[in-house]
Enzyme design. Structure first.
Site, PDB file in Angstrom:
ATOM      1  N   CYS A  75     -11.194   2.621   6.004  1.00 44.64           N
ATOM      2  CA  CYS A  75     -10.490   3.811   6.491  1.00 44.64           C
ATOM      3  C   CYS A  75     -10.734   5.026   5.614  1.00 44.64           C
ATOM      4  CB  CYS A  75      -8.995   3.517   6.599  1.00 44.64           C
ATOM      5  SG  CYS A  75      -8.256   2.896   5.079  1.00 44.64           S
ATOM      6  N   GLU A 105       0.831  -1.201   0.000  1.00 42.36           N
ATOM      7  CA  GLU A 105       0.000   0.000   0.000  1.00 42.36           C
ATOM      8  C   GLU A 105       0.869   1.256   0.000  1.00 42.36           C
ATOM      9  OE1 GLU A 105      -4.176  -1.103   2.044  1.00 42.36           O
ATOM     10  OE2 GLU A 105      -2.545  -0.770   3.468  1.00 42.36           O
TER      11      GLU A 105
END
Length: 638
Positions: free
Chosen positions: A402, A318
């Site tokens: 998130c 990520e």
């Protein structure tokens, strides 16, 4: 060190069509729908600490002792409370307040006598608390809950959740530090540092700032804490999934922060850490932290940033890989990373009002951030690709949601990015139609900015001071606004001569009703990548004003992957009131490469035929709001 301070978003009333629409959507649709998603996904149920705990909603990965995204759920609750708090500061809503109060009551009831609060550990493995800071995010979760508590207190004056979090922080201070018996650790996912600085600014308590500084200063010290804690729980540190990425680069703990000169690892963690470093540089007058931020800023913006203000090409970590590795169809570009970059950019901007930070803050905000939220406010992108075959679509929720509350909390507070105030100066960082009530050196000054930005660069700013006195009005002049023109009460200003660090500086004894007219030419422009970005060689991206554009299949008669722009083709702009409530599209004559005359041969000695067509492009942030189809930001050019 900080010379400027952002203006609280509650003092900025967004009236322009662009931002008022996005804000209203978030307030009326996004925040309420997110509460329902928190309920549907089981996140709210986790507040109840049932015995026995219900079955996992999100399975563990890697066996019975593996990881589950449920360890992050506290952070999702905290971010939603923060977004709700910002919404309530726009307008009070008894139903929304009741929902938050219900969550707060459950958090207060769950808190342990020693102050500890983490719903995952308390519900599943309390005996393992504080044993895996590298992976399990206890401090990260605490940080987001703290930011939510601060936002809700500022909106309603209710201190219950803030009190809960202050007791939790008292517990954390006993666990972490350099004293006898304390853990000399820090979180694998930075965030609590930002929250602690916010609390310091709210309360003035130095202990909050000191704890934030401890977590930043301790990071990367040897012997490495994450290795020591892995051994203590019976694990081999080298078994860590991201160990091969450069030891602890994944969490930016491979070196002490002041020694770091390369942006590496998980993109969101990196941007949160740099934001905290900039905060501490300002509060502690720490030139070494500021210098490190400047070095890291230069590195990421010159070698590792997407043209949309996105960050992180790799889904594996990520985050970041190598310089100039910026693939389009596999771009990760997590929405949270662009949001965190906006946080960092604003903090760097307010150190000394250097326009480069506002420039890229705006780029990321309009493109990397807003692409993460659908037009209707209820669908999301976690990954923001720059090229798609049509299979990449928005989702209503995510196992790790998130980005959802992250984008809502930013849009709900976006007014706070428009202005900064410093000694004897008001800076206008963003445009878009608003009125602002500002305090400057003991005076009240009202600013009215009228524009249809970002669709038009014609801006009118009226100044209404509460008396006489000299101050500087600083208006940001974007780098793309060649030949910008400004008038003061109808009289032309020397824009190049009065521009400093990207801001037009007008210093005078301002009088009631003084008017500045600013014209920022929005000429469609072509953008080319450094040749070291191999995937974008012989390709071009299009932009107008702060907006990056893309070609989406629904607007084009020929396949988007086959589009070919001529280097000398004129790019035209068209106002389209029939699209998305009114936008500006770009069109250009183009070619399309077809296979109609090719036959069955796999290869031949003559090139394919190119037929004339027209290319239409829309702002990138709006793609994937209609029917599925291919999309490209970077188009082939000859």
């Amino acid at each position: 060190m900080r010379r400027y301070n952002p203006v609280d978003f509650t003092h900025v009333n967004l009236s322009g069509p662009f931002w008022s629409e996005r804000l209203e959507t978030v307030l009326t649709r996004t925040v309420p729908s997110q509460y329902q998603k928190l309920d549907d996904s089981g996140i709210l149920e986790s507040l109840e600490l049932k015995d026995p705990p219900p079955p996992l909603r999100i399975p563990r990965m890697g066996g019975p002792d593996g990881h589950t995204h449920q360890v992050f759920w506290d952070s999702d609750i905290g971010k939603w409370i923060e977004a709700a708090g910002y919404a309530l500061r726009h307008r009070r809503d008894p139903d929304l307040e009741a929902k938050v109060d219900g969550i707060v009551d459950k958090l207060a009831a769950a808190q342990m006598p020693d102050g500890y609060l983490n719903l995952w550990y308390q519900g599943h493995e309390i005996g393992k608390r504080w044993t895996n800071l590298r992976d399990r995010h206890e401090l990260y979760n605490a940080g987001h809950l703290l930011e939510g508590a601060i936002a809700y207190y500022q909106a309603t004056g209710r201190r219950k959740l803030l009190g809960v979090m202050e007791r939790f922080l008292d517990h954390i201070r006993t666990v972490f530090g350099t004293g006898p018996g304390q853990k000399q650790g820090y979180c694998g996912h930075q965030e609590i540092e930002l929250a602690l600085v916010k609390l310091y600014r709210l309360t003035g308590e130095r202990k909050q700032l000191d704890l934030a500084a401890y977590f930043i200063d301790q990071r990367g010290q040897e012997p490495h804490y994450f290795d020591e804690e892995a051994v203590a729980r019976g694990d081999d540190p080298k078994d860590f999934h991201f160990y091969d990425s450069g030891n602890h680069q994944y969490s930016q703990s491979h070196k002490p922060v002041r020694d770091q000169d390369k942006v590496v690892g998980h993109a969101v963690r990196a941007m949160y850490m740099y934001s905290a470093m900039a905060d501490l540089a300002a509060e502690l007058d720490d030139d070494s932290l500021r210098h490190a931020c400047e070095v890291l800023w230069k590195d990421v913006t010159t070698t590792r940033m997407y043209v949309t203000g996105g960050f992180g090409p790799s889904s594996t970590n990520e985050g970041f890989t190598t310089d100039y590795d910026l693939p389009n169809d596999t771009a990760y570009c997590e929405t949270c990373a662009s949001i965190a970059f906006v946080f960092w950019a604003q903090r760097m901007l307010n150190l000394d009002l250097d326009g480069q930070y506002a420039e890229l803050m705006e780029l990321a905000l309009y493109n990397g951030v807003l692409s993460g939220l659908s037009r209707d406010g209820e669908l999301y992108f976690y990954e923001n690709k720059l090229e798609s075959d049509g299979s990449h679509r928005r989702w209503p929720w995510h196992p790790c949601p998130c980005c959802t509350m992250n984008v809502s909390r930013l849009v709900a507070s976006v007014g706070g990015y428009f202005y900064s105030v410093g000694p004897g100066a008001i800076a206008v960082n963003l445009y878009g139609g608003n009125s602002a009530e500002l305090a400057l050196d003991g005076r009240r000054i009202r600013i009215e900015e009228q524009s249809n930005y970002p669709w038009s660069g014609r801006i009118k700013i009226s100044v209404h001071p509460d008396g006489h006195g000299v101050f500087a009005l600083k208006l940001r002049i974007p780098h793309w606004a060649d030949d910008a023109v400004a008038l003061l009460n109808g009289n032309p200003l020397d824009v190049p001569g009065l521009t400093q660090n990207g801001y037009l500086v007008i210093e005078r004894d301002w009088l009631e009703g003084d008017v500045v007219e600013l014209d920022l030419p929005m000429i469609p422009r072509r953008i080319y990548a450094n040749p070291k970005v191999k995937v974008d060689r012989h390709r071009v991206a299009l932009a107008r004003g702060p907006l990056v554009y893309c070609a989406e299949q629904v607007d084009n008669q020929t396949p988007v992957p086959d589009l070919l722009l001529s280097r000398d083709a004129d790019i035209s702009e068209t106002s389209r009131d029939d699209l998305f409530g009114g936008i500006v599209t770009l069109t250009a004559p183009a070619g399309t490469i077809g296979a109609d005359d090719w036959g069955l041969d796999l290869y031949r000695t003559t090139p394919p035929a190119v037929s004339p067509t027209v290319m239409t492009a829309i702002p990138y942030y709006l793609w994937a709001n209609r029917e599925a189809g291919p999309m490209r930001v970077w188009l082939r050019e000859e």
